[in-house]
Design an enzyme around this catalytic site. Structure first.
Site, PDB file in Angstrom:
ATOM      1  N   GLU A  84      -9.779  -1.891   5.446  1.00 21.87           N
ATOM      2  CA  GLU A  84     -10.434  -1.517   6.698  1.00 21.87           C
ATOM      3  C   GLU A  84     -11.699  -2.355   6.904  1.00 21.87           C
ATOM      4  O   GLU A  84     -12.176  -2.997   5.964  1.00 21.87           O
ATOM      5  CB  GLU A  84     -10.790  -0.024   6.643  1.00 21.87           C
ATOM      6  CG  GLU A  84      -9.581   0.889   6.453  1.00 21.87           C
ATOM      7  CD  GLU A  84      -8.657   0.947   7.666  1.00 21.87           C
ATOM      8  OE1 GLU A  84      -8.563  -0.048   8.412  1.00 21.87           O
ATOM      9  OE2 GLU A  84      -8.007   1.992   7.859  1.00 21.87           O
ATOM     10  N   HIS A 142      -7.229  -4.750  10.371  1.00 23.55           N
ATOM     11  CA  HIS A 142      -6.982  -4.669   8.924  1.00 23.55           C
ATOM     12  C   HIS A 142      -5.684  -5.362   8.512  1.00 23.55           C
ATOM     13  O   HIS A 142      -4.739  -5.451   9.293  1.00 23.55           O
ATOM     14  CB  HIS A 142      -7.010  -3.217   8.418  1.00 23.55           C
ATOM     15  CG  HIS A 142      -5.863  -2.348   8.837  1.00 23.55           C
ATOM     16  ND1 HIS A 142      -5.984  -0.986   9.014  1.00 23.55           N
ATOM     17  CD2 HIS A 142      -4.549  -2.619   9.093  1.00 23.55           C
ATOM     18  CE1 HIS A 142      -4.806  -0.484   9.346  1.00 23.55           C
ATOM     19  NE2 HIS A 142      -3.934  -1.450   9.409  1.00 23.55           N
ATOM     20  N   ASP A 169       0.810  -1.219   0.000  1.00 25.61           N
ATOM     21  CA  ASP A 169       0.000   0.000   0.000  1.00 25.61           C
ATOM     22  C   ASP A 169       0.844   1.269   0.000  1.00 25.61           C
ATOM     23  O   ASP A 169       2.068   1.218   0.192  1.00 25.61           O
ATOM     24  CB  ASP A 169      -0.970   0.001   1.202  1.00 25.61           C
ATOM     25  CG  ASP A 169      -0.316  -0.525   2.486  1.00 25.61           C
ATOM     26  OD1 ASP A 169       0.925  -0.515   2.581  1.00 25.61           O
ATOM     27  OD2 ASP A 169      -1.053  -0.952   3.392  1.00 25.61           O
ATOM     28  N   ASP A 195      -7.528  -2.357  14.276  1.00 26.34           N
ATOM     29  CA  ASP A 195      -8.909  -2.626  13.841  1.00 26.34           C
ATOM     30  C   ASP A 195      -9.000  -3.914  13.020  1.00 26.34           C
ATOM     31  O   ASP A 195     -10.016  -4.191  12.394  1.00 26.34           O
ATOM     32  CB  ASP A 195      -9.475  -1.437  13.051  1.00 26.34           C
ATOM     33  CG  ASP A 195      -8.742  -1.183  11.725  1.00 26.34           C
ATOM     34  OD1 ASP A 195      -7.765  -1.912  11.435  1.00 26.34           O
ATOM     35  OD2 ASP A 195      -9.144  -0.271  10.985  1.00 26.34           O
TER      36      ASP A 195
HETATM   37  C1  F6R Z   1       1.344  -1.277   6.062  1.00 31.39           C
HETATM   38  C2  F6R Z   1       0.170  -2.099   6.286  1.00 31.39           C
HETATM   39  C3  F6R Z   1      -0.647  -1.986   7.521  1.00 31.39           C
HETATM   40  C4  F6R Z   1       0.195  -2.234   8.783  1.00 31.39           C
HETATM   41  C5  F6R Z   1      -0.679  -2.132  10.031  1.00 31.39           C
HETATM   42  C6  F6R Z   1       0.129  -2.291  11.307  1.00 31.39           C
HETATM   43  O1  F6R Z   1       1.948  -1.576   4.813  1.00 31.39           O
HETATM   44  O2  F6R Z   1      -0.128  -2.866   5.430  1.00 31.39           O
HETATM   45  O3  F6R Z   1      -1.684  -2.914   7.473  1.00 31.39           O
HETATM   46  O4  F6R Z   1       0.765  -3.491   8.713  1.00 31.39           O
HETATM   47  O5  F6R Z   1      -1.346  -0.910  10.051  1.00 31.39           O
HETATM   48  O6  F6R Z   1       1.046  -1.254  11.407  1.00 31.39           O
HETATM   49  P1  F6R Z   1       2.134  -1.238  12.569  1.00 31.39           P
HETATM   50  O7  F6R Z   1       3.073  -2.347  12.269  1.00 31.39           O
HETATM   51  O8  F6R Z   1       2.799   0.112  12.453  1.00 31.39           O
HETATM   52  O9  F6R Z   1       1.398  -1.435  13.846  1.00 31.39           O
END
Ligand code: F6R
Length: 260
Positions: free
Chosen positions: A143, A138, A67, A136
């Site tokens: 989301e 994801h 992403d 959440d």
């Molecule tokens: C980022 C991504 C997100 C993160 C998630 C957790 O490329 O795909 O899904 O993996 O938001 O982020 P952290 O590791 O910062 O808690």
């Protein structure tokens, strides 16, 4: 789904890096799916160490990132382009033309998303996708309520994700509201999934994803539909799991288990 619980963040990162290294040793031209965020930093550090100290070779590897924020130029310190170069790409030998990251600044998002999906297909598909998990639930920026068969597309971030990611920006208002993200369906097409999670703040999302129902309200629960998904967590992230003893038993018995 295989669940591996490790003592702490460092051990979690090492086990995940070992799985990536094993793939590269058997398939040097593997296609890797990359994630950003705080969690995979230790995994990337360990891969860089293996590259420097044990000649782990990335010269034939192709990568696709999950992403990117919409509206941030590549040079923005919070863009995922910047993150990946800073923490990983500049330290290993992946040819720059083999690196693919969604564009956050394209003039035509739907055409770009279609191209990204096509490009993944042209390389033969993703062999191993690295994933983190949001509080959440994801994966990537899928989301709650994202279709479990979604493909790469533009997505509005949830309030919870904006709040979580505000720690990386000066002001909450600076967090982009939109992202371009691989879909859950895109992710499920990868041949192997490796999700890493660490810390108490992830315990609920991990319990829901691993032991709850498959639901678009927790898109990480879609991993239950995948034939080769591995969830690697530290003690804190594992603290909401009810089948913990069973996961430990399987992991400890693995070397002696009958081969599939
Ligand atoms: C980022 C991504 C997100 C993160 C998630 C957790 O490329 O795909 O899904 O993996 O938001 O982020 P952290 O590791 O910062 O808690």
């Amino acid at each position: 789904m295989e669940v591996i619980v490790q003592r702490d963040y460092a051990e979690m990162s090492k086990v995940a890096a070992q799985i990536v290294a094993e793939l590269l040793n058997t398939k040097p031209n593997a296609v890797l799916g990359m994630a950003t965020g705080s969690t995979p930093l230790g995994l990337y550090q360990e891969l860089v160490r293996l590259h420097n100290k044990e000649q782990l070779d990335f010269s034939r590897v192709t990568t696709f990132n999950l992403d990117e924020y919409v509206g941030l130029p590549m040079s923005h310190p919070q863009s995922y382009h910047y993150f990946m170069h800073e923490h990983f790409f500049q330290h290993v030998n992946i040819p720059p033309h083999n690196i693919n990251i969604p564009s956050g600044t394209t003039s035509n998002y739907s055409a770009f998303c279609e191209w990204y999906e096509r490009r993944i297909g042209e390389t033969g598909g993703i062999d191993l996708q690295i994933l983190g998990i949001g509080t959440d639930g994801h994966i990537a920026f899928n989301e709650p309520t994202s279709s479990l068969s979604s493909r790469t597309r533009l997505k509005t971030l949830s309030k919870q994700t904006i709040d979580d990611n505000a720690r990386f920006f000066e002001r909450r208002e600076d967090v982009p509201v939109y992202a371009i993200t691989m879909g859950v369906g895109t992710i499920l097409n990868a041949r192997k999934l490796v999700l890493v999670a660490s810390g108490k703040s992830k315990a609920k999302a991990i319990a829901q994803a691993v032991e709850g129902p498959v639901t678009s309200m927790v898109t990480a629960s879609a991993l239950q539909l995948h034939r080769d998904a591995i969830v690697i967590v530290d003690e804190e992230a594992a603290s909401g799991l009810t089948m913990r003893e069973y996961y430990d038993f399987i992991y400890a018995a693995k070397p002696a288990a009958p081969r599939a």
